[in-house]
Design an enzyme around this catalytic site. Structure first.
Site, mmCIF file in Angstrom:
data_model
loop_
_atom_site.group_PDB
_atom_site.id
_atom_site.type_symbol
_atom_site.label_atom_id
_atom_site.label_comp_id
_atom_site.label_asym_id
_atom_site.label_seq_id
_atom_site.Cartn_x
_atom_site.Cartn_y
_atom_site.Cartn_z
ATOM 1 N N ALA A 88 -54.991 36.770 145.515
ATOM 2 C CA ALA A 88 -55.193 35.372 146.391
ATOM 3 C C ALA A 88 -56.562 35.524 147.009
ATOM 4 O O ALA A 88 -57.272 36.500 146.658
ATOM 5 C CB ALA A 88 -54.181 35.460 147.499
ATOM 6 N N GLY A 96 -51.141 37.489 143.321
ATOM 7 C CA GLY A 96 -50.833 36.152 142.836
ATOM 8 C C GLY A 96 -51.113 36.133 141.275
ATOM 9 O O GLY A 96 -50.386 35.475 140.519
ATOM 10 N N GLU A 123 -48.290 37.635 139.296
ATOM 11 C CA GLU A 123 -47.305 36.393 139.697
ATOM 12 C C GLU A 123 -47.462 35.310 138.517
ATOM 13 O O GLU A 123 -46.500 34.959 137.786
ATOM 14 C CB GLU A 123 -47.265 35.802 141.093
ATOM 15 C CG GLU A 123 -46.709 36.896 141.786
ATOM 16 C CD GLU A 123 -46.613 36.420 143.388
ATOM 17 O OE1 GLU A 123 -47.373 35.779 143.885
ATOM 18 O OE2 GLU A 123 -45.495 36.559 143.714
ATOM 19 N N GLU A 148 -49.826 43.384 147.793
ATOM 20 C CA GLU A 148 -49.839 42.720 149.118
ATOM 21 C C GLU A 148 -49.347 43.625 150.190
ATOM 22 O O GLU A 148 -49.825 43.286 151.419
ATOM 23 C CB GLU A 148 -48.513 41.643 148.704
ATOM 24 C CG GLU A 148 -49.187 40.538 148.038
ATOM 25 C CD GLU A 148 -49.012 40.612 146.675
ATOM 26 O OE1 GLU A 148 -49.219 41.919 145.991
ATOM 27 O OE2 GLU A 148 -49.283 39.479 145.892
#
Ligand SMILES: NC(=O)c1ccc[n+]([C@@H]2O[C@H](COP(=O)([O-])OP(=O)(O)OC[C@H]3O[C@@H](n4cnc5c(N)ncnc54)[C@H](O)[C@@H]3O)[C@@H](O)[C@H]2O)c1
Length: 703
Positions: free
Chosen positions: A63, A102, A105, A125
């Site tokens: 992110a 992310g 992901e 994270e």
């Protein structure tokens, strides 16, 4: 605005390329670009499959942390992941470098993942106090199994390509050109006509976990011990458990709810502060980032004791040849033997290849004459902590070292300016204060003397980075930043014993609060005799200068130096480092209180935390005021990376801000009235408290 994601077709395959330097973070523009490019690919009648690849050395490194503080701007990443997963054409993530957070992901939402050898996979994270929020906790266990997924998500550690392949995270490793490999892979998948594998549909790995009812309770217990009060790893376990117990869609919602609870919370804010503070600590306002550093092609370390051996390993690990100089062949052999043993231990634990060990050992040479520093670009002195010896060595270094060599000392308390004055080149002298074990501990205090040249500061900071450390610039004073503050903290902890507490109560209160180790266990580990010797020297030169609890002297007089004598503030079984409460110590403490005519009181854990942590804060405020540390965030980073301070509390100065400096000040006033002069609040703290400001308002922490 430059296009950060582009679509093009190569034969029958559509290629979506992310090019958003430096690391292809998932900014709003990248998310929007991915949605647009996917729609383009789906609409391209000639494209039978879609490859997603990063330009440069990253896939997607995660992110964009700068967006954390703001409300999320659409499109949400979930639109991207659900788009790639529900694509009617095979989607292939081609991963060249970091696929983190992310980014991973997105890769998991694709139907296939192929990777280059240099790729990296992880969910960092938890280190920022959150959990993956876009399906990571739901898809990863379906792909690799619950335990490996829990390991990755709760630790935040990343895997290399071969490790990722071994657990099934990667379908294929590509040697050579990744894009070419991805195109061939895509064509093969299209030709096979295989149904598109969507992780959301898979259940066999989850079913295996359901058959193991003890898995989550056991894992949770292990994480609780390891996390020491940090929430995010435990909440990550909750999220992965939801993958096992709930249908996919509900699991996603649960994950999102946990993410939303954590993001912007106190722990996450503290961890993000620590993250930025670590980066900011490299910034030295009067030494611009483009200052030319001196070349470091070879090094010498003087002294092969506890510190010298570890420092030599730092050079060898970085590929820099290093000569270690001792006074006797016995001392040299002993020191180098420990170095060899450390490397052999890493090989035995599977952390280092035998060939790498040999290469590193080959870079370390021993010598018995100071003249062996030869043309070393950097010399680090790590001999006994005695000014007379250091003075003599620096005078000789001045005669022997080549012009322009950086002359560093690892002293933990002596005055760098006095040492520099022994040379005709004080501009080349600097402190590089490593922490023990020097090859392991991340913190490096770089101590700038009065005369130290700017490029020497830049060289020492850069060298610290090369060693994989966290270099923080500090000024000359007794103990520099870390030890000067710890002195106040330890002294308070010892006063608490006189007043009514016991070492194990103090250590437990601070351990429960989040510290890696309480002051008494720490002192036993470091050796109680170290401080004892210093106090005796000070008592001789500066009588009545300092007040401290005499308990620490009493235990040293009994030969209780700590772990090395199997007795200190605790007792130790032979061969064990586990501290055990000792009735003898309790009796000694109670007798000392009595001797002082004190009635021992019950001291609450909350009071223990305030008395010790605020002692750090008050000294930290003085250090800031004196300009010994550049910014509050630097002090925080010193404590987080060198003293086991919980990163999720941000560091002592950040913690004080979260408590409110007016509250901290009020407590200190109370301590001042009750416990004496060294609780006088630092003028800077008093000023900030009066003005309703925080330490963070002093300087931007994001340099
Ligand atoms: N031990 C720690 O935790 C720690 C942490 C940070 C800094 N330091 C500092 O590092 C320095 C070294 O500490 P240490 O714990 O490694 O001490 P140590 O006693 O383990 O090692 C010192 C070594 O220096 C050698 N030596 C002494 N005089 C010498 C000379 N003239 N030439 C070459 N070698 C000589 C000794 O033989 C010995 O092997 C000290 O200044 C200390 O304050 C220590």
């Amino acid at each position: 605005m430059a296009q950060v994601v582009r679509y093009e077709r190569r034969g029958s395959v559509g290629v979506i390329t992310i090019e958003s330097p430096p690391v292809n973070a998932l900014s709003r523009a990248v998310r929007q670009g991915l949605v647009d490019a996917l729609l383009q690919g789906l609409g391209d009648g000639q494209a039978k499959a879609l490859v997603l690849i990063g330009a440069g050395r990253s896939f997607i490194a995660g992110a964009d942390i700068r967006e954390f503080a703001k409300p999320l701007e659409p499109p949400d990443l979930a639109l991207v992941t659900s788009g790639f997963e529900s694509s009617t054409k095979p989607t292939i993530a081609a991963i060249s470098g970091p696929a983190l957070g992310g980014g991973l992901e997105v890769a998991l939402a694709c139907h296939y993942r192929i990777a280059a050898a240099a790729a990296q996979f992880g969910f960092p994270e938890v280190k920022l106090g959150i959990v993956p929020g876009c399906g990571g906790t739901q898809r990863l266990p379906r792909l690799v199994g619950v335990r490996p997924a829990l390991d990755m998500i709760t630790t935040g550690e990343s895997l290399r390509t071969t490790q990722a392949k071994a657990i099934g995270l990667v379908d294929e490793i590509v040697d050579g050109d990744l894009l070419q490999g991805a195109l061939r892979f895509a064509e093969r998948m299209v030709a096979s006509g295989a149904p598109l594998p969507r992780l959301r549909d898979r259940d066999e790995k989850l079913a295996a976990a359901r058959a193991e009812p003890g898995l989550f309770p056991e894992y949770r217990a292990a994480v609780t011990r390891r996390a020491r009060g940090q929430e995010s790893p435990l909440r990550a376990v909750d999220a992965v458990e939801a993958a096992v117990t709930l249908p996919f869609g509900d699991g996603l919602k649960r994950e999102r709810a946990i993410f939303a609870e954590l993001v912007g919370g106190a722990q996450s804010r503290a961890l993000i502060h620590a993250f930025f503070a670590e980066r900011a600590s490299m910034v030295v306002p009067d030494v611009p980032a483009d200052t030319a550093t001196r070349l470091v092609r070879s090094a010498a370390v003087i002294g092969a004791g506890t510190m010298g051996g570890g420092i030599a390993m730092c050079f060898a690990n970085a590929g820099i040849p290093v000569t270690v100089i001792e006074t006797s062949s016995e001392a040299l052999e002993r020191g180098l033997g420990i170095v060899r043993g450390n490397y052999a231990g890493s090989v035995a634990r599977g952390r280092l290849e035998q060939s790498a060990m040999e290469k590193r050992l080959g870079l370390i040479k021993g010598a018995l004459d100071l003249a062996a520093i030869g043309d070393a670009d950097v010399v680090i002195e790590a001999v006994f902590e005695e000014m007379a010896i250091k003075k003599e060595i620096f005078a000789r270094l001045d005669a022997l070292a080549k012009p322009g060599a950086v002359l560093a000392t690892n002293t933990s308390s002596l005055d760098i300016d006095v040492i520099a004055a022994q040379t005709k080149r004080p501009q080349d002298v600097i402190g590089m204060h490593f922490f023990s074990p020097a090859n392991v501990m991340r913190l490096l205090e770089v101590v700038r003397g009065k005369a130290t040249a700017k490029d020497v500061v830049a060289t020492a900071m850069r060298l610290g980075k090369t060693f994989g450390k966290v270099p923080v610039l500090v000024g000359v004073c007794d103990g520099f930043v870390g030890n000067r503050m710890i002195f106040q903290y330890t002294r308070e902890a010892e006063f608490l014993l006189e007043e009514g507490a016991l070492p194990w109560q103090v250590d437990k209160a601070l351990g429960d609060w989040g510290l890696a180790m309480g002051p008494f266990a720490m002192s036993d580990m470091a050796g109680n005799d170290v401080g004892w010797r210093i106090r005796k020297q000070q008592a001789a030169t500066r009588p009545n200068d300092r007040r401290y609890a005499h308990l620490a002297d009493l235990i040293c007089e009994k030969g209780r130096f700590g772990q090395k004598t199997n007795a200190g503030w605790y007792r130790y079984e032979k061969g064990s480092r586990a501290p055990l409460p000792d009735p003898e110590i309790e009796a000694l403490i109670v007798a000392e209180s009595k001797r002082q005519g004190r009635v021992r009181e019950t001291i609450s854990d909350a009071e223990i935390v305030k008395r010790t942590i605020y002692a750090l804060v008050n000294e930290g405020a003085k250090i800031l005021e004196e300009g010994i540390a550049q910014r509050p965030g630097d002090i925080d980073i010193i404590y987080v990376s060198g003293y086991g301070f919980p990163a999720w509390r941000g560091g002592p100065m950040f913690y004080a801000d979260t408590m409110g400096l007016d509250n901290v000040y009020a407590d200190m006033k109370r301590f001042h009235e009750r416990h004496g002069f060294f609780w006088r609040p630092a003028p800077l703290l008093e000023k900030l408290a009066r003005e309703g400001r925080r330490f963070a308002d002093l300087a931007p922490s994001r340099g």
